[in-house]
Structure formats: C-alpha cells, structure tokens
Design a protein around this motif. Structure first.
Motif, PDB file in Angstrom:
ATOM      1  N   SER A 170      41.141   8.327  18.511  1.00  0.00           N
ATOM      2  CA  SER A 170      40.613   7.004  18.857  1.00  0.00           C
ATOM      3  C   SER A 170      39.108   7.060  18.667  1.00  0.00           C
ATOM      4  O   SER A 170      38.470   8.057  19.040  1.00  0.00           O
ATOM      5  CB  SER A 170      40.966   6.663  20.308  1.00  0.00           C
ATOM      6  N   TYR A 171      38.517   5.999  18.120  1.00  0.00           N
ATOM      7  CA  TYR A 171      37.089   6.056  17.799  1.00  0.00           C
ATOM      8  C   TYR A 171      36.383   4.756  18.158  1.00  0.00           C
ATOM      9  O   TYR A 171      36.998   3.690  18.269  1.00  0.00           O
ATOM     10  CB  TYR A 171      36.887   6.356  16.316  1.00  0.00           C
ATOM     11  N   VAL A 172      35.067   4.875  18.324  1.00  0.00           N
ATOM     12  CA  VAL A 172      34.172   3.727  18.420  1.00  0.00           C
ATOM     13  C   VAL A 172      33.009   3.966  17.461  1.00  0.00           C
ATOM     14  O   VAL A 172      32.660   5.124  17.170  1.00  0.00           O
ATOM     15  CB  VAL A 172      33.648   3.507  19.862  1.00  0.00           C
ATOM     16  N   ARG A 173      32.409   2.870  16.991  1.00  0.00           N
ATOM     17  CA  ARG A 173      31.334   3.005  16.000  1.00  0.00           C
ATOM     18  C   ARG A 173      30.304   1.908  16.238  1.00  0.00           C
ATOM     19  O   ARG A 173      30.643   0.747  16.449  1.00  0.00           O
ATOM     20  CB  ARG A 173      31.912   2.905  14.588  1.00  0.00           C
ATOM     21  N   SER A 174      29.037   2.279  16.198  1.00  0.00           N
ATOM     22  CA  SER A 174      27.954   1.313  16.413  1.00  0.00           C
ATOM     23  C   SER A 174      26.729   1.768  15.628  1.00  0.00           C
ATOM     24  O   SER A 174      26.762   2.812  14.965  1.00  0.00           O
ATOM     25  CB  SER A 174      27.628   1.182  17.905  1.00  0.00           C
ATOM     26  N   GLN A 175      25.660   0.962  15.706  1.00  0.00           N
ATOM     27  CA  GLN A 175      24.419   1.322  15.020  1.00  0.00           C
ATOM     28  C   GLN A 175      23.229   1.194  15.963  1.00  0.00           C
ATOM     29  O   GLN A 175      23.236   0.389  16.902  1.00  0.00           O
ATOM     30  CB  GLN A 175      24.202   0.449  13.777  1.00  0.00           C
ATOM     31  N   ILE A 176      22.221   2.001  15.660  1.00  0.00           N
ATOM     32  CA  ILE A 176      20.978   1.994  16.424  1.00  0.00           C
ATOM     33  C   ILE A 176      19.810   1.976  15.434  1.00  0.00           C
ATOM     34  O   ILE A 176      19.883   2.584  14.360  1.00  0.00           O
ATOM     35  CB  ILE A 176      20.893   3.238  17.341  1.00  0.00           C
ATOM     36  N   GLN A 177      18.762   1.229  15.799  1.00  0.00           N
ATOM     37  CA  GLN A 177      17.543   1.218  14.984  1.00  0.00           C
ATOM     38  C   GLN A 177      16.384   1.689  15.835  1.00  0.00           C
ATOM     39  O   GLN A 177      16.208   1.256  16.968  1.00  0.00           O
ATOM     40  CB  GLN A 177      17.255  -0.176  14.443  1.00  0.00           C
ATOM     41  N   LYS A 178      15.593   2.583  15.275  1.00  0.00           N
ATOM     42  CA  LYS A 178      14.410   3.097  15.961  1.00  0.00           C
ATOM     43  C   LYS A 178      13.208   2.231  15.605  1.00  0.00           C
ATOM     44  O   LYS A 178      12.878   2.038  14.434  1.00  0.00           O
ATOM     45  CB  LYS A 178      14.149   4.551  15.537  1.00  0.00           C
ATOM     46  N   ASN A 179      12.547   1.681  16.626  1.00  0.00           N
ATOM     47  CA  ASN A 179      11.315   0.911  16.454  1.00  0.00           C
ATOM     48  C   ASN A 179      10.173   1.599  17.176  1.00  0.00           C
ATOM     49  O   ASN A 179      10.399   2.374  18.112  1.00  0.00           O
ATOM     50  CB  ASN A 179      11.476  -0.516  16.995  1.00  0.00           C
ATOM     51  N   SER A 180       8.959   1.321  16.772  1.00  0.00           N
ATOM     52  CA  SER A 180       7.799   1.871  17.471  1.00  0.00           C
ATOM     53  C   SER A 180       7.483   1.012  18.689  1.00  0.00           C
ATOM     54  O   SER A 180       7.634  -0.219  18.658  1.00  0.00           O
ATOM     55  CB  SER A 180       6.581   1.936  16.547  1.00  0.00           C
ATOM     56  N   MET A 181       7.062   1.658  19.769  1.00  0.00           N
ATOM     57  CA  MET A 181       6.694   0.935  20.978  1.00  0.00           C
ATOM     58  C   MET A 181       5.342   0.253  20.789  1.00  0.00           C
ATOM     59  O   MET A 181       4.387   0.884  20.345  1.00  0.00           O
ATOM     60  CB  MET A 181       6.622   1.895  22.172  1.00  0.00           C
ATOM     61  N   PRO A 182       5.225  -1.040  21.093  1.00  0.00           N
ATOM     62  CA  PRO A 182       3.928  -1.713  20.980  1.00  0.00           C
ATOM     63  C   PRO A 182       2.867  -0.997  21.821  1.00  0.00           C
ATOM     64  O   PRO A 182       3.157  -0.506  22.911  1.00  0.00           O
ATOM     65  CB  PRO A 182       4.214  -3.119  21.520  1.00  0.00           C
ATOM     66  N   ALA A 183       1.641  -0.960  21.316  1.00  0.00           N
ATOM     67  CA  ALA A 183       0.566  -0.220  21.983  1.00  0.00           C
ATOM     68  C   ALA A 183       0.311  -0.741  23.395  1.00  0.00           C
ATOM     69  O   ALA A 183       0.079   0.045  24.323  1.00  0.00           O
ATOM     70  CB  ALA A 183      -0.708  -0.295  21.149  1.00  0.00           C
ATOM     71  N   ASN A 184       0.366  -2.058  23.574  1.00  0.00           N
ATOM     72  CA  ASN A 184       0.092  -2.608  24.898  1.00  0.00           C
ATOM     73  C   ASN A 184       1.184  -2.232  25.899  1.00  0.00           C
ATOM     74  O   ASN A 184       0.924  -2.051  27.088  1.00  0.00           O
ATOM     75  CB  ASN A 184      -0.052  -4.133  24.824  1.00  0.00           C
ATOM     76  N   VAL A 185       2.406  -2.082  25.425  1.00  0.00           N
ATOM     77  CA  VAL A 185       3.503  -1.661  26.302  1.00  0.00           C
ATOM     78  C   VAL A 185       3.350  -0.182  26.657  1.00  0.00           C
ATOM     79  O   VAL A 185       3.513   0.216  27.813  1.00  0.00           O
ATOM     80  CB  VAL A 185       4.864  -1.914  25.626  1.00  0.00           C
ATOM     81  N   GLU A 186       3.042   0.623  25.660  1.00  0.00           N
ATOM     82  CA  GLU A 186       2.891   2.065  25.883  1.00  0.00           C
ATOM     83  C   GLU A 186       1.811   2.359  26.914  1.00  0.00           C
ATOM     84  O   GLU A 186       1.962   3.232  27.771  1.00  0.00           O
ATOM     85  CB  GLU A 186       2.569   2.755  24.560  1.00  0.00           C
ATOM     86  N   THR A 187       0.726   1.605  26.886  1.00  0.00           N
ATOM     87  CA  THR A 187      -0.372   1.813  27.829  1.00  0.00           C
ATOM     88  C   THR A 187       0.074   1.563  29.261  1.00  0.00           C
ATOM     89  O   THR A 187      -0.299   2.304  30.184  1.00  0.00           O
ATOM     90  CB  THR A 187      -1.545   0.879  27.489  1.00  0.00           C
ATOM     91  N   GLY A 188       0.877   0.529  29.469  1.00  0.00           N
ATOM     92  CA  GLY A 188       1.263   0.168  30.821  1.00  0.00           C
ATOM     93  C   GLY A 188       2.504   0.868  31.344  1.00  0.00           C
ATOM     94  O   GLY A 188       2.812   0.771  32.539  1.00  0.00           O
ATOM     95  N   MET A 189       3.223   1.589  30.486  1.00  0.00           N
ATOM     96  CA  MET A 189       4.486   2.191  30.886  1.00  0.00           C
ATOM     97  C   MET A 189       4.324   3.240  31.985  1.00  0.00           C
ATOM     98  O   MET A 189       5.132   3.317  32.908  1.00  0.00           O
ATOM     99  CB  MET A 189       5.185   2.835  29.693  1.00  0.00           C
ATOM    100  N   VAL A 190       3.292   4.063  31.882  1.00  0.00           N
ATOM    101  CA  VAL A 190       3.153   5.197  32.794  1.00  0.00           C
ATOM    102  C   VAL A 190       3.017   4.741  34.235  1.00  0.00           C
ATOM    103  O   VAL A 190       3.643   5.299  35.140  1.00  0.00           O
ATOM    104  CB  VAL A 190       1.944   6.068  32.387  1.00  0.00           C
ATOM    105  N   ALA A 191       2.223   3.720  34.476  1.00  0.00           N
ATOM    106  CA  ALA A 191       1.958   3.271  35.842  1.00  0.00           C
ATOM    107  C   ALA A 191       2.972   2.244  36.347  1.00  0.00           C
ATOM    108  O   ALA A 191       2.901   1.834  37.495  1.00  0.00           O
ATOM    109  CB  ALA A 191       0.551   2.685  35.930  1.00  0.00           C
ATOM    110  N   SER A 192       3.915   1.840  35.513  1.00  0.00           N
ATOM    111  CA  SER A 192       4.840   0.786  35.910  1.00  0.00           C
ATOM    112  C   SER A 192       5.979   1.335  36.760  1.00  0.00           C
ATOM    113  O   SER A 192       6.323   2.515  36.689  1.00  0.00           O
ATOM    114  CB  SER A 192       5.404   0.084  34.671  1.00  0.00           C
ATOM    115  N   SER A 193       6.558   0.461  37.565  1.00  0.00           N
ATOM    116  CA  SER A 193       7.701   0.830  38.386  1.00  0.00           C
ATOM    117  C   SER A 193       8.968   0.810  37.542  1.00  0.00           C
ATOM    118  O   SER A 193       8.978   0.289  36.414  1.00  0.00           O
ATOM    119  CB  SER A 193       7.849  -0.142  39.545  1.00  0.00           C
ATOM    120  N   LEU A 194      10.051   1.349  38.087  1.00  0.00           N
ATOM    121  CA  LEU A 194      11.328   1.316  37.382  1.00  0.00           C
ATOM    122  C   LEU A 194      11.729  -0.117  37.058  1.00  0.00           C
ATOM    123  O   LEU A 194      12.121  -0.421  35.932  1.00  0.00           O
ATOM    124  CB  LEU A 194      12.413   1.984  38.226  1.00  0.00           C
ATOM    125  N   SER A 195      11.608  -0.995  38.024  1.00  0.00           N
ATOM    126  CA  SER A 195      11.971  -2.391  37.810  1.00  0.00           C
ATOM    127  C   SER A 195      11.148  -3.007  36.681  1.00  0.00           C
ATOM    128  O   SER A 195      11.684  -3.719  35.831  1.00  0.00           O
ATOM    129  CB  SER A 195      11.772  -3.184  39.106  1.00  0.00           C
TER     130      SER A 195
END
Length: 251
Positions: A170-195
């Motif tokens: 029995s099988y499942v099949r899907s696709q994934i695409q790798k994108n770069s994280m926007p710079a403004n998001v990357e800057t704020g990620m470290v200090a952000s909460s899980l939510s």
C-alpha cells in the motif's frame, strides 16, 4: 467567577463588560478593549496553502496491484494537504505518516525522496526501509543531498502487505517544494513564540514546517492540552479527522 465569565466572553461572545464584576460590593465597568482573552493557542488559517496540486499524488493508501492488500493496509495516510503538494523552508525537513493498526503483524515500510528534473524525470536522493508501529509517525531523514531552493521533490511511502512479495504494498505519494525563507521572517523567527511561528507558517502556506514544529512539541510534551487542541485543529482543518486520537511516534 471572573475567569469563568471571561471564558464565556471570549468563547461565546455574549458577556458584556457590564456583566463583569471584580468586587460584589463595588460594581465596576471594565473598559472596552481591556479584556484580554485567555492565553489560548493560535487559530490556524490554512487558506494560504498553494493552489498548485499534484494530480497523480495520493494521501490515502492505494494498493500497488488490484486486491492484493487487505483493507486495513489502505488506511495508510500521508499528513499532507488535499492537493498532495506542500511547501517547506527547511533543507532537511521531517515527514509525517499514519501507520494503520494491523493486529499481530510486523509492518515493514520504505520511504523514498526523488528530485523532479526539468524533463519531469525523477532522480532518487534518499531511500530507507523501516520496521513500523501503529500511530502517526515522524520520519526525519538525514539527507546527503539537501533540498534546494525552488526545486520540487516527490515523496513515496509504502508498507508491504505481503512480506513474501516486495511487489505487494500500500502506498501514498505527494510532492514538496523547497522555498527560501523571506529575510524579514527569518529575522523575527528566533524571538517569536510557538504560536507566532505557527501563524507565520500558515500565513506563508508552509505546510511541512507547520506540521513538524507543532508535532515535535507534542511529542516532547504529550500531556499538554493546548498543544493537543492545536494538533486536533490542524487535522480537522486539513480534513484529516480520521487521524484524531492516534499517538505520535518518531523513528
């Protein structure tokens, strides 16, 4: 009493500020806009998932050949959007699959990642076999070739339903695409909460990172009611309600 009224206010929206009393001897009106909701989990909005789909994908198990797998093997499920296509910001992401409960049977599975080339041919970059247990399984492959920005990869996961024949599964099949994280998001990620991080993943339609971060937190703290509520919400919004109540595991 106050906490109960606040709960009713934020949950059902029918308690007015005039109804909130901090002292039974002194009726005080709360200032509108000053009532803070309880520190509940994020409300995940999955409307920003990519429109692109993977028509030949399957997120629910299909048999490799007609009538070769008992019905319970077809409960195999990939935790992916209905489109069978999702995004990641990670060069080495994790993947989640539901392994069905098959009594008195050792389940053997195999996971393959293939890069989709320009002519739509595919090149394998990862393959591994596992002995599996029932539940929602996290697979975290150590990739020699990391996922590259802008590239699409096909994910193929199968469980054998006849250990005497490798052709019956029995099988499942899907696709994934790798994108770069926007710079403004990357800057704020470290200090952000899980939510806050989960909200960002949802806002940008980054399915795989959303599932993995929330799932990992729940693996680390399985008795956390708020995490469990958020996980259940995610499954329901992705139309994966059939997976509610199953234990999370990792290889």
């Amino acid at each position: 009493m106050l906490s109960y009224l606040l709960f009713l206010s934020t949950t059902f929206g029918f308690v007015t500020p005039e109804m909130i009393v901090t002292n039974p001897d002194k009726t005080q009106k709360a200032e509108i806009g000053k009532i803070q909701p309880p520190p509940m989990i994020a409300i995940l909005n999955l409307n920003n998932l990519p429109d692109r789909g993977y028509p030949s994908g399957r997120r629910r198990g299909a048999a490799s050949r007609d009538q070769v797998c008992p019905a319970e093997y077809l409960d195999l499920t990939a935790l992916v959007p209905e489109s069978n296509f999702g995004l990641t910001w990670s060069s080495n992401p994790s993947f989640w699959y539901y392994i069905p409960d098959i009594e008195n049977t050792t389940i053997s599975g195999e996971f393959t990642i293939s890069e989709v080339l320009e002519d739509n041919a595919e090149k394998n970059i990862y393959r591994n076999s596992f002995q599996l247990q029932e539940g929602i399984l996290k697979i975290s492959p150590s990739l020699d070739q990391k996922l590259e920005d802008g590239k699409t990869y096909t994910l193929f996961f199968k469980i054998h339903c006849n250990l005497r024949s490798s052709e019956d599964y029995s099988y499942v099949r899907s696709q994934i695409q790798k994108n770069s994280m926007p710079a403004n998001v990357e800057t704020g990620m470290v200090a952000s909460s899980l939510s806050e991080r989960l909200q960002l993943y949802a806002e940008y339609g980054i399915w795989y990172d959303l599932v993995s971060e929330l799932g990992q937190k729940l693996l680390e703290d399985p008795n956390n009611a708020e995490l469990q509520e958020m996980w259940d919400e995610l499954l329901e919004k992705a139309d994966l309600e059939n997976l509610l109540g199953h234990d999370l595991r990792e290889l």
